[in-house]
Every structure is written in C-alpha cells, then in structure tokens.
Design a protein around this motif. Structure first.
Motif, PDB file in Angstrom:
ATOM      1  N   ALA A 126      -3.048   0.852 -78.231  1.00 52.08           N
ATOM      2  CA  ALA A 126      -2.145  -0.049 -77.519  1.00 52.08           C
ATOM      3  C   ALA A 126      -2.485  -1.528 -77.639  1.00 52.08           C
ATOM      4  O   ALA A 126      -1.752  -2.356 -77.099  1.00 52.08           O
ATOM      5  CB  ALA A 126      -2.125   0.331 -76.041  1.00 52.08           C
ATOM      6  N   THR A 127      -3.566  -1.875 -78.314  1.00 51.78           N
ATOM      7  CA  THR A 127      -3.971  -3.281 -78.323  1.00 51.78           C
ATOM      8  C   THR A 127      -4.857  -3.591 -79.525  1.00 51.78           C
ATOM      9  O   THR A 127      -5.433  -2.696 -80.130  1.00 51.78           O
ATOM     10  CB  THR A 127      -4.720  -3.629 -77.011  1.00 51.78           C
ATOM     11  OG1 THR A 127      -4.908  -5.025 -76.927  1.00 51.78           O
ATOM     12  CG2 THR A 127      -6.042  -2.938 -76.915  1.00 51.78           C
ATOM     13  N   TRP A 128      -4.927  -4.860 -79.847  1.00 55.09           N
ATOM     14  CA  TRP A 128      -5.951  -5.361 -80.763  1.00 55.09           C
ATOM     15  C   TRP A 128      -7.103  -5.819 -79.901  1.00 55.09           C
ATOM     16  O   TRP A 128      -6.894  -6.463 -78.871  1.00 55.09           O
ATOM     17  CB  TRP A 128      -5.437  -6.572 -81.543  1.00 55.09           C
ATOM     18  CG  TRP A 128      -4.481  -6.275 -82.642  1.00 55.09           C
ATOM     19  CD1 TRP A 128      -3.114  -6.326 -82.567  1.00 55.09           C
ATOM     20  CD2 TRP A 128      -4.794  -5.912 -83.977  1.00 55.09           C
ATOM     21  NE1 TRP A 128      -2.577  -6.003 -83.779  1.00 55.09           N
ATOM     22  CE2 TRP A 128      -3.582  -5.746 -84.665  1.00 55.09           C
ATOM     23  CE3 TRP A 128      -5.984  -5.698 -84.662  1.00 55.09           C
ATOM     24  CZ2 TRP A 128      -3.523  -5.388 -86.007  1.00 55.09           C
ATOM     25  CZ3 TRP A 128      -5.933  -5.344 -85.997  1.00 55.09           C
ATOM     26  CH2 TRP A 128      -4.711  -5.187 -86.660  1.00 55.09           C
ATOM     27  N   VAL A 129      -8.333  -5.525 -80.299  1.00 54.52           N
ATOM     28  CA  VAL A 129      -9.511  -6.026 -79.609  1.00 54.52           C
ATOM     29  C   VAL A 129     -10.214  -6.971 -80.580  1.00 54.52           C
ATOM     30  O   VAL A 129     -10.581  -6.574 -81.689  1.00 54.52           O
ATOM     31  CB  VAL A 129     -10.455  -4.883 -79.183  1.00 54.52           C
ATOM     32  CG1 VAL A 129     -11.683  -5.451 -78.492  1.00 54.52           C
ATOM     33  CG2 VAL A 129      -9.718  -3.904 -78.280  1.00 54.52           C
ATOM     34  N   VAL A 130     -10.354  -8.224 -80.154  1.00 57.00           N
ATOM     35  CA  VAL A 130     -10.918  -9.257 -81.019  1.00 57.00           C
ATOM     36  C   VAL A 130     -12.223  -9.765 -80.399  1.00 57.00           C
ATOM     37  O   VAL A 130     -12.192 -10.460 -79.384  1.00 57.00           O
ATOM     38  CB  VAL A 130      -9.940 -10.429 -81.213  1.00 57.00           C
ATOM     39  CG1 VAL A 130     -10.506 -11.429 -82.217  1.00 57.00           C
ATOM     40  CG2 VAL A 130      -8.561  -9.939 -81.640  1.00 57.00           C
ATOM     41  N   PRO A 131     -13.370  -9.413 -80.987  1.00 58.53           N
ATOM     42  CA  PRO A 131     -14.636  -9.978 -80.511  1.00 58.53           C
ATOM     43  C   PRO A 131     -14.715 -11.458 -80.901  1.00 58.53           C
ATOM     44  O   PRO A 131     -14.284 -11.844 -81.991  1.00 58.53           O
ATOM     45  CB  PRO A 131     -15.698  -9.173 -81.263  1.00 58.53           C
ATOM     46  CG  PRO A 131     -14.987  -7.967 -81.799  1.00 58.53           C
ATOM     47  CD  PRO A 131     -13.575  -8.396 -82.007  1.00 58.53           C
ATOM     48  N   ALA A 132     -15.244 -12.263 -80.003  1.00 58.35           N
ATOM     49  CA  ALA A 132     -15.332 -13.701 -80.279  1.00 58.35           C
ATOM     50  C   ALA A 132     -16.519 -14.297 -79.549  1.00 58.35           C
ATOM     51  O   ALA A 132     -17.004 -13.755 -78.554  1.00 58.35           O
ATOM     52  CB  ALA A 132     -14.050 -14.401 -79.834  1.00 58.35           C
ATOM     53  N   THR A 133     -16.969 -15.443 -80.057  1.00 60.81           N
ATOM     54  CA  THR A 133     -17.976 -16.235 -79.371  1.00 60.81           C
ATOM     55  C   THR A 133     -17.467 -17.665 -79.301  1.00 60.81           C
ATOM     56  O   THR A 133     -16.611 -18.077 -80.097  1.00 60.81           O
ATOM     57  CB  THR A 133     -19.338 -16.212 -80.103  1.00 60.81           C
ATOM     58  OG1 THR A 133     -19.157 -16.689 -81.434  1.00 60.81           O
ATOM     59  CG2 THR A 133     -19.936 -14.815 -80.128  1.00 60.81           C
ATOM     60  N   SER A 134     -17.997 -18.385 -78.330  1.00 58.85           N
ATOM     61  CA  SER A 134     -17.667 -19.804 -78.191  1.00 58.85           C
ATOM     62  C   SER A 134     -18.942 -20.520 -77.772  1.00 58.85           C
ATOM     63  O   SER A 134     -19.990 -19.892 -77.597  1.00 58.85           O
ATOM     64  CB  SER A 134     -16.562 -20.001 -77.154  1.00 58.85           C
ATOM     65  OG  SER A 134     -17.060 -19.725 -75.865  1.00 58.85           O
ATOM     66  N   ALA A 135     -18.830 -21.798 -77.571  1.00 57.90           N
ATOM     67  CA  ALA A 135     -19.991 -22.582 -77.157  1.00 57.90           C
ATOM     68  C   ALA A 135     -20.547 -22.101 -75.820  1.00 57.90           C
ATOM     69  O   ALA A 135     -21.734 -22.251 -75.550  1.00 57.90           O
ATOM     70  CB  ALA A 135     -19.618 -24.060 -77.069  1.00 57.90           C
ATOM     71  N   VAL A 138      -5.274  -8.203 -77.337  1.00 63.55           N
ATOM     72  CA  VAL A 138      -3.981  -8.768 -77.719  1.00 63.55           C
ATOM     73  C   VAL A 138      -2.955  -7.647 -77.796  1.00 63.55           C
ATOM     74  O   VAL A 138      -3.135  -6.681 -78.551  1.00 63.55           O
ATOM     75  CB  VAL A 138      -4.070  -9.482 -79.093  1.00 63.55           C
ATOM     76  CG1 VAL A 138      -2.716 -10.038 -79.493  1.00 63.55           C
ATOM     77  CG2 VAL A 138      -5.138 -10.575 -79.070  1.00 63.55           C
ATOM     78  N   ASP A 139      -1.884  -7.768 -77.025  1.00 60.16           N
ATOM     79  CA  ASP A 139      -0.796  -6.788 -77.096  1.00 60.16           C
ATOM     80  C   ASP A 139      -0.036  -7.028 -78.402  1.00 60.16           C
ATOM     81  O   ASP A 139       0.472  -8.134 -78.626  1.00 60.16           O
ATOM     82  CB  ASP A 139       0.143  -6.960 -75.906  1.00 60.16           C
ATOM     83  CG  ASP A 139       1.225  -5.912 -75.852  1.00 60.16           C
ATOM     84  OD1 ASP A 139       1.971  -5.764 -76.851  1.00 60.16           O
ATOM     85  OD2 ASP A 139       1.360  -5.253 -74.810  1.00 60.16           O
ATOM     86  N   PRO A 140       0.048  -6.023 -79.273  1.00 60.08           N
ATOM     87  CA  PRO A 140       0.677  -6.242 -80.576  1.00 60.08           C
ATOM     88  C   PRO A 140       2.187  -6.457 -80.512  1.00 60.08           C
ATOM     89  O   PRO A 140       2.770  -7.007 -81.436  1.00 60.08           O
ATOM     90  CB  PRO A 140       0.349  -4.961 -81.353  1.00 60.08           C
ATOM     91  CG  PRO A 140       0.068  -3.940 -80.322  1.00 60.08           C
ATOM     92  CD  PRO A 140      -0.488  -4.674 -79.138  1.00 60.08           C
ATOM     93  N   ARG A 141       2.816  -6.051 -79.412  1.00 59.36           N
ATOM     94  CA  ARG A 141       4.264  -6.238 -79.313  1.00 59.36           C
ATOM     95  C   ARG A 141       4.648  -7.541 -78.632  1.00 59.36           C
ATOM     96  O   ARG A 141       5.614  -8.175 -79.008  1.00 59.36           O
ATOM     97  CB  ARG A 141       4.892  -5.063 -78.573  1.00 59.36           C
ATOM     98  CG  ARG A 141       4.752  -3.770 -79.353  1.00 59.36           C
ATOM     99  CD  ARG A 141       5.434  -2.593 -78.721  1.00 59.36           C
ATOM    100  NE  ARG A 141       5.426  -2.650 -77.274  1.00 59.36           N
ATOM    101  CZ  ARG A 141       6.378  -2.125 -76.516  1.00 59.36           C
ATOM    102  NH1 ARG A 141       7.390  -1.502 -77.054  1.00 59.36           N
ATOM    103  NH2 ARG A 141       6.297  -2.205 -75.207  1.00 59.36           N
TER     104      ARG A 141
END
Length: 75
Positions: free
Chosen positions: A46-55, A63-66
């Motif tokens: 049901a979703t995209w999962v995006v690992p991320a880092t920031s400062a 992220v909902d793909p629709r």
C-alpha cells in the motif's frame, strides 16, 4: 505529517523509485529538514517506504502511490 490531499490525475501516481524519492525529499524539505539524502525506496502493498537522513536525524517517509500523501516517521 500528512501532506494535503489534492485531486490528482492518473499521471501523478508514484510508480517509480525515483518518483518516490522526489516526493519524500520534498516532504522532508517542507518540514525544514536540510541536507536530505534518500536511499533505495521499497514498495509494499500500500505504500512506498523511503529511508532518508538529514542534518538533524534519520527518517522513514511513507508515500501513498495513488495520492502522493506522505507520513514522516523518525527512525
């Protein structure tokens, strides 16, 4: 944090890893995060999962793909 839902055409669906990265980066930038770096997104049912880092830390952006709605979770 959910981004506001707006009417979107079929062409606005998130169908690629690159599109998922862009949406996730935008969501974190809108929250005021700096120096955002994403790693390879993966798609669940049901979703995209995006690992991320920031400062300021590490994140997972769902992220909902629709609808392109996002939910940011601190890791």
């Amino acid at each position: 944090m959910l981004t506001p839902r707006t009417d979107r055409s079929e062409g606005d669906r998130v169908t690629t890893t690159e599109a998922a990265r862009r949406v996730a980066t935008d969501a974190l930038t809108e929250r005021g995060e700096e120096s955002v770096v994403t790693t390879t997104p993966h798609r669940t049912r049901a979703t995209w999962v995006v690992p991320a880092t920031s400062a300021s830390g590490a994140w997972r952006v769902h992220v909902d793909p629709r609808t392109r709605e996002t939910r940011v979770v601190e890791r």
